[in-house]
Scaffold this motif. Structure first.
Motif, PDB file in Angstrom:
ATOM      1  N   ARG A 150     -93.539  -1.483 -16.888  1.00 54.36           N
ATOM      2  CA  ARG A 150     -91.550  -1.251 -17.028  1.00 54.36           C
ATOM      3  C   ARG A 150     -91.465  -2.769 -17.574  1.00 54.36           C
ATOM      4  NH1 ARG A 150     -90.102  -0.262 -22.073  1.00 54.36           N
ATOM      5  NH2 ARG A 150     -91.207   2.159 -21.438  1.00 54.36           N
ATOM      6  N   THR A 151     -91.002  -3.676 -16.245  1.00 50.80           N
ATOM      7  CA  THR A 151     -90.956  -5.174 -15.863  1.00 50.80           C
ATOM      8  C   THR A 151     -91.456  -6.355 -16.769  1.00 50.80           C
ATOM      9  OG1 THR A 151     -91.590  -5.523 -13.186  1.00 50.80           O
ATOM     10  CG2 THR A 151     -89.000  -4.643 -13.882  1.00 50.80           C
ATOM     11  N   GLY A 152     -92.645  -5.710 -16.891  1.00 51.82           N
ATOM     12  CA  GLY A 152     -94.035  -6.196 -16.775  1.00 51.82           C
ATOM     13  C   GLY A 152     -93.751  -6.850 -18.615  1.00 51.82           C
ATOM     14  N   LEU A 153     -93.383  -6.150 -19.562  1.00 52.71           N
ATOM     15  CA  LEU A 153     -93.186  -6.018 -20.911  1.00 52.71           C
ATOM     16  C   LEU A 153     -91.665  -6.377 -21.389  1.00 52.71           C
ATOM     17  CD1 LEU A 153     -93.344  -4.948 -23.861  1.00 52.71           C
ATOM     18  CD2 LEU A 153     -92.701  -3.006 -23.818  1.00 52.71           C
ATOM     19  N   ASP A 154     -90.749  -5.931 -19.864  1.00 56.79           N
ATOM     20  CA  ASP A 154     -89.306  -7.036 -20.444  1.00 56.79           C
ATOM     21  C   ASP A 154     -89.472  -8.671 -20.250  1.00 56.79           C
ATOM     22  OD1 ASP A 154     -88.156  -4.889 -20.638  1.00 56.79           O
ATOM     23  OD2 ASP A 154     -87.539  -4.070 -18.811  1.00 56.79           O
ATOM     24  N   THR A 155     -90.449  -9.125 -19.046  1.00 52.20           N
ATOM     25  CA  THR A 155     -90.559 -10.395 -19.005  1.00 52.20           C
ATOM     26  C   THR A 155     -91.158 -10.587 -20.659  1.00 52.20           C
ATOM     27  OG1 THR A 155     -91.118 -10.366 -16.437  1.00 52.20           O
ATOM     28  CG2 THR A 155     -92.282 -12.217 -18.146  1.00 52.20           C
ATOM     29  N   LEU A 156     -92.037  -9.938 -21.355  1.00 51.16           N
ATOM     30  CA  LEU A 156     -92.904 -10.922 -22.373  1.00 51.16           C
ATOM     31  C   LEU A 156     -91.573 -10.597 -23.495  1.00 51.16           C
ATOM     32  CD1 LEU A 156     -96.132  -9.521 -22.355  1.00 51.16           C
ATOM     33  CD2 LEU A 156     -95.559 -10.845 -21.955  1.00 51.16           C
ATOM     34  N   GLU A 157     -90.793 -10.062 -23.462  1.00 54.41           N
ATOM     35  CA  GLU A 157     -89.817  -9.582 -24.522  1.00 54.41           C
ATOM     36  C   GLU A 157     -88.872 -10.912 -24.545  1.00 54.41           C
ATOM     37  OE1 GLU A 157     -86.489  -5.860 -26.536  1.00 54.41           O
ATOM     38  OE2 GLU A 157     -87.797  -6.079 -24.467  1.00 54.41           O
ATOM     39  N   ILE A 158     -88.398 -10.803 -23.240  1.00 50.80           N
ATOM     40  CA  ILE A 158     -87.803 -11.649 -23.028  1.00 50.80           C
ATOM     41  C   ILE A 158     -88.311 -13.657 -23.665  1.00 50.80           C
ATOM     42  CG2 ILE A 158     -86.363 -13.557 -21.291  1.00 50.80           C
ATOM     43  CD1 ILE A 158     -86.129 -11.056 -19.706  1.00 50.80           C
ATOM     44  N   CYS A 159     -89.425 -13.249 -23.416  1.00 46.47           N
ATOM     45  CA  CYS A 159     -90.216 -14.718 -23.774  1.00 46.47           C
ATOM     46  C   CYS A 159     -90.486 -14.650 -25.301  1.00 46.47           C
ATOM     47  CB  CYS A 159     -92.253 -15.120 -23.323  1.00 46.47           C
ATOM     48  SG  CYS A 159     -92.062 -14.486 -21.664  1.00 46.47           S
ATOM     49  N   THR A 160     -90.337 -13.382 -25.751  1.00 42.43           N
ATOM     50  CA  THR A 160     -90.707 -13.247 -27.275  1.00 42.43           C
ATOM     51  C   THR A 160     -89.126 -13.692 -28.256  1.00 42.43           C
ATOM     52  OG1 THR A 160     -92.318 -11.657 -27.019  1.00 42.43           O
ATOM     53  CG2 THR A 160     -91.407 -11.935 -29.012  1.00 42.43           C
ATOM     54  N   VAL A 161     -88.563 -13.389 -27.369  1.00 42.80           N
ATOM     55  CA  VAL A 161     -87.173 -14.007 -27.666  1.00 42.80           C
ATOM     56  C   VAL A 161     -87.230 -15.546 -27.634  1.00 42.80           C
ATOM     57  CG1 VAL A 161     -84.492 -13.992 -27.473  1.00 42.80           C
ATOM     58  CG2 VAL A 161     -86.184 -12.059 -27.464  1.00 42.80           C
ATOM     59  N   VAL A 162     -87.727 -16.325 -26.714  1.00 43.08           N
ATOM     60  CA  VAL A 162     -87.590 -17.326 -26.377  1.00 43.08           C
ATOM     61  C   VAL A 162     -88.398 -18.145 -27.389  1.00 43.08           C
ATOM     62  CG1 VAL A 162     -87.949 -19.211 -24.800  1.00 43.08           C
ATOM     63  CG2 VAL A 162     -87.092 -17.052 -23.758  1.00 43.08           C
ATOM     64  N   LEU A 163     -90.021 -17.524 -28.264  1.00 45.60           N
ATOM     65  CA  LEU A 163     -90.160 -18.225 -29.053  1.00 45.60           C
ATOM     66  C   LEU A 163     -90.031 -18.101 -29.791  1.00 45.60           C
ATOM     67  CD1 LEU A 163     -93.305 -19.224 -29.018  1.00 45.60           C
ATOM     68  CD2 LEU A 163     -93.908 -17.100 -29.791  1.00 45.60           C
ATOM     69  N   ARG A 164     -88.832 -17.057 -30.236  1.00 45.16           N
ATOM     70  CA  ARG A 164     -88.158 -17.573 -31.416  1.00 45.16           C
ATOM     71  C   ARG A 164     -87.398 -18.203 -31.689  1.00 45.16           C
ATOM     72  NH1 ARG A 164     -87.039 -12.223 -31.439  1.00 45.16           N
ATOM     73  NH2 ARG A 164     -84.732 -12.823 -31.201  1.00 45.16           N
ATOM     74  N   VAL A 165     -87.004 -18.672 -30.900  1.00 42.35           N
ATOM     75  CA  VAL A 165     -85.704 -19.549 -30.506  1.00 42.35           C
ATOM     76  C   VAL A 165     -86.529 -21.122 -30.956  1.00 42.35           C
ATOM     77  CG1 VAL A 165     -84.268 -20.741 -29.031  1.00 42.35           C
ATOM     78  CG2 VAL A 165     -83.886 -18.525 -28.898  1.00 42.35           C
ATOM     79  N   ILE A 166     -87.665 -20.988 -30.097  1.00 46.73           N
ATOM     80  CA  ILE A 166     -88.333 -22.766 -29.807  1.00 46.73           C
ATOM     81  C   ILE A 166     -88.891 -22.647 -31.249  1.00 46.73           C
ATOM     82  CG2 ILE A 166     -90.573 -23.748 -29.683  1.00 46.73           C
ATOM     83  CD1 ILE A 166     -90.285 -21.975 -26.298  1.00 46.73           C
ATOM     84  N   ALA A 167     -88.968 -21.847 -32.624  1.00 51.64           N
ATOM     85  CA  ALA A 167     -89.580 -21.842 -33.665  1.00 51.64           C
ATOM     86  C   ALA A 167     -88.562 -22.189 -34.253  1.00 51.64           C
ATOM     87  CB  ALA A 167     -89.827 -20.799 -34.338  1.00 51.64           C
ATOM     88  N   ARG A 168     -87.423 -21.377 -34.035  1.00 55.44           N
ATOM     89  CA  ARG A 168     -85.880 -21.899 -34.934  1.00 55.44           C
ATOM     90  C   ARG A 168     -86.242 -23.806 -34.943  1.00 55.44           C
ATOM     91  NH1 ARG A 168     -83.682 -20.527 -38.804  1.00 55.44           N
ATOM     92  NH2 ARG A 168     -83.903 -22.617 -39.777  1.00 55.44           N
ATOM     93  N   THR A 169     -85.922 -24.369 -33.838  1.00 53.93           N
ATOM     94  CA  THR A 169     -85.196 -25.543 -33.275  1.00 53.93           C
ATOM     95  C   THR A 169     -86.316 -26.675 -33.997  1.00 53.93           C
ATOM     96  OG1 THR A 169     -84.983 -24.564 -30.820  1.00 53.93           O
ATOM     97  CG2 THR A 169     -85.404 -27.441 -31.528  1.00 53.93           C
ATOM     98  N   LEU A 170     -87.694 -26.283 -33.875  1.00 55.32           N
ATOM     99  CA  LEU A 170     -88.699 -26.897 -34.582  1.00 55.32           C
ATOM    100  C   LEU A 170     -88.443 -26.375 -35.692  1.00 55.32           C
ATOM    101  CD1 LEU A 170     -91.563 -25.998 -32.295  1.00 55.32           C
ATOM    102  CD2 LEU A 170     -90.532 -27.587 -32.468  1.00 55.32           C
ATOM    103  N   THR A 171     -88.516 -25.462 -36.434  1.00 52.68           N
ATOM    104  CA  THR A 171     -87.900 -26.001 -38.315  1.00 52.68           C
ATOM    105  C   THR A 171     -86.556 -26.682 -38.403  1.00 52.68           C
ATOM    106  OG1 THR A 171     -88.412 -23.573 -38.455  1.00 52.68           O
ATOM    107  CG2 THR A 171     -87.267 -24.248 -39.876  1.00 52.68           C
ATOM    108  N   ASP A 172     -85.399 -26.339 -37.529  1.00 50.93           N
ATOM    109  CA  ASP A 172     -84.431 -27.146 -38.088  1.00 50.93           C
ATOM    110  C   ASP A 172     -84.995 -28.462 -37.462  1.00 50.93           C
ATOM    111  OD1 ASP A 172     -82.530 -25.427 -38.188  1.00 50.93           O
ATOM    112  OD2 ASP A 172     -81.790 -25.890 -35.842  1.00 50.93           O
ATOM    113  N   LEU A 173     -85.433 -29.538 -36.562  1.00 53.86           N
ATOM    114  CA  LEU A 173     -86.304 -30.626 -36.553  1.00 53.86           C
ATOM    115  C   LEU A 173     -86.689 -30.810 -37.763  1.00 53.86           C
ATOM    116  CD1 LEU A 173     -86.225 -32.594 -34.241  1.00 53.86           C
ATOM    117  CD2 LEU A 173     -88.775 -31.974 -33.523  1.00 53.86           C
TER     118      LEU A 173
END
Length: 417
Positions: free
Chosen positions: A245-268
């Motif tokens: 469960r904690t492993g999936l929680d970590t991957l879920e956080i990384c997924t959210v951060v990855l989405r933010v990176i994609a959003r940042t690169l789209t703005d860039l």
């Protein structure tokens, strides 16, 4: 020699087939339904007591925990429905308005007795019993058949332990990590050259679609968690549940951060169009960094889904090496971005956001951070167990079980899982 290899491959496939949870579950359900029907033929006054095998099929769930909870709820729902039908049969016959009242009363009572998903079963049982002439015989037969099916289903799970779905949950977690890695590789490849806004936006949509993958993995993990509860073949089920469960929680956080990176690169991409996202060497460093982070994400997933100590230690060493390489590349990228901002400070917020998001992923994947989080979750579960079941906790402490769990927990934390 070839014949021997073919035989070995056949034996391997046969062993895998025999241990497949789907195959095991299918055979268990078939056996339980057949036995329930045979017993019901002898004990029920009905000519075709199909309620017994139906109940057995519903009671023999994928996990023992689900079997116990569903068995109790189903018996409760059938008995409640029969009682409602008997009460109405003493007052009124079967008419359109009495049928409506029976359904209304049965559904209301079903919610009161908390049978959850078996609320419709209360109304079904009431209608079936009310719709026959000999209410008493039919009511008794339906209760007997339900009890037979429930007892057979529970006995089947006690004698034939349900399959453990941890392997399937682990495969789902690793599959999610590999999809994240593939997306990071595509984002990194596009960061090295001219990236049209529509391409960057497409990567953003892909990152958003990972949320659907998280839901599917969470469902698989819930099934695995239930399969560990009350299962006589499993030791330290709590530890396995918390690790996954904690492993999936970590991957879920990384997924959210990855989405933010994609959003940042789209703005860039919008700001720099038609110029490349990053100039010169910076683009290739971004590509290298995202590739190393993607490798670390996969290694992290392998680590949390590995139960053998030697394999877990090897996966932890590999993850530590990949995180170290990614941190070195990140420092190099920070230096290059600083030089670029000193030349042109127009997109400094977006450059800073990329570094911040990368740091967040590296921090989430860090083995020490993982150890602390795992110990915190184990402490929380232990504390909740003490509060909910103080007598059971005292008994386990007297038997030395609690001390053993603490030793295992310390070992798990030291290995970081």
């Amino acid at each position: 020699m070839r014949v021997e290899r073919d035989r070995s491959a056949y034996r391997t496939r046969l062993t895998k087939w025999r241990r497949d949870p789907v195959v095991v579950q299918t055979l268990r359900s078939t056996v339980a339904a057949t036995v329930a029907y045979v017993i019901a033929l002898r004990l029920s006054p009905e000519a075709a007591p199909l309620t017994a095998p139906l109940t057995a099929l519903l009671v023999v769930q994928v996990t023992l925990y689900a079997t116990l909870t569903n068995g109790v709820r189903r018996v409760n729902s059938v008995v409640t429905g029969v009682l409602v039908a008997i009460a109405f049969s003493l007052l009124v016959g079967l008419t359109w308005w009495s049928l409506g009242l029976v359904i209304l009363a049965a559904l209301a009572v079903g919610h009161l007795v908390r049978v959850h998903e078996y609320v419709p079963e209360v109304a079904i049982s009431a209608m079936l019993v009310l719709g026959v002439t000999t209410v008493g015989d039919t009511a008794w037969a339906r209760i007997v058949e339900t009890l037979i099916g429930a007892v057979v289903g529970l006995s089947c799970n006690l004698l034939l332990a349900p399959p453990v779905w941890v392997g399937e949950a682990g495969e789902s977690i690793e599959g999610l990590a590999r999809r994240m890695r593939q997306l990071m590789l595509r984002v990194g490849e596009e960061a090295g050259g001219h990236t049209p806004v529509e391409y960057a936006a497409e990567r953003l949509h892909e990152a958003r679609r990972l949320d659907h993958d998280i839901v599917q993995v969470d469902a698989a993990l819930r099934q695995a968690e239930d399969s560990l509860r009350f299962n006589p073949r499993v030791r330290e089920g709590l530890l396995h549940r918390v690790v996954l469960r904690t492993g999936l929680d970590t991957l879920e956080i990384c997924t959210v951060v990855l989405r933010v990176i994609a959003r940042t690169l789209t703005d860039l991409a919008k700001e720099r169009d038609p110029e490349p996202l990053f100039k010169g060497e910076t683009g290739s460093v971004v590509e290298q960094l995202l590739s190393e982070i993607g490798d670390a994400v996969v290694s992290f997933a392998v680590l949390v889904t590995t139960s053998v100590s030697a394999s877990a230690e090897s996966a932890e060493d590999r993850l530590a090496a990949e995180l170290h390489a990614a941190a070195t590349t990140r420092d190099k990228l920070a230096h290059l971005l600083l030089e670029e901002v000193q030349r042109d400070a127009r997109e400094w917020q977006l450059y800073g956001a990329v570094l911040t998001e990368v740091n967040r992923i590296l921090d989430e994947l860090d083995t020490e951070h993982r150890s602390r989080r795992l110990l915190e979750e184990l402490d929380r579960h232990t504390r909740e167990l003490r509060e909910r079941r103080p007598r059971l906790t005292r008994l386990r402490e007297r038997l030395g079980v609690q001390e053993q769990l603490w030793r295992n927990r310390t070992g798990a934390g030291g290995r970081s899982w």
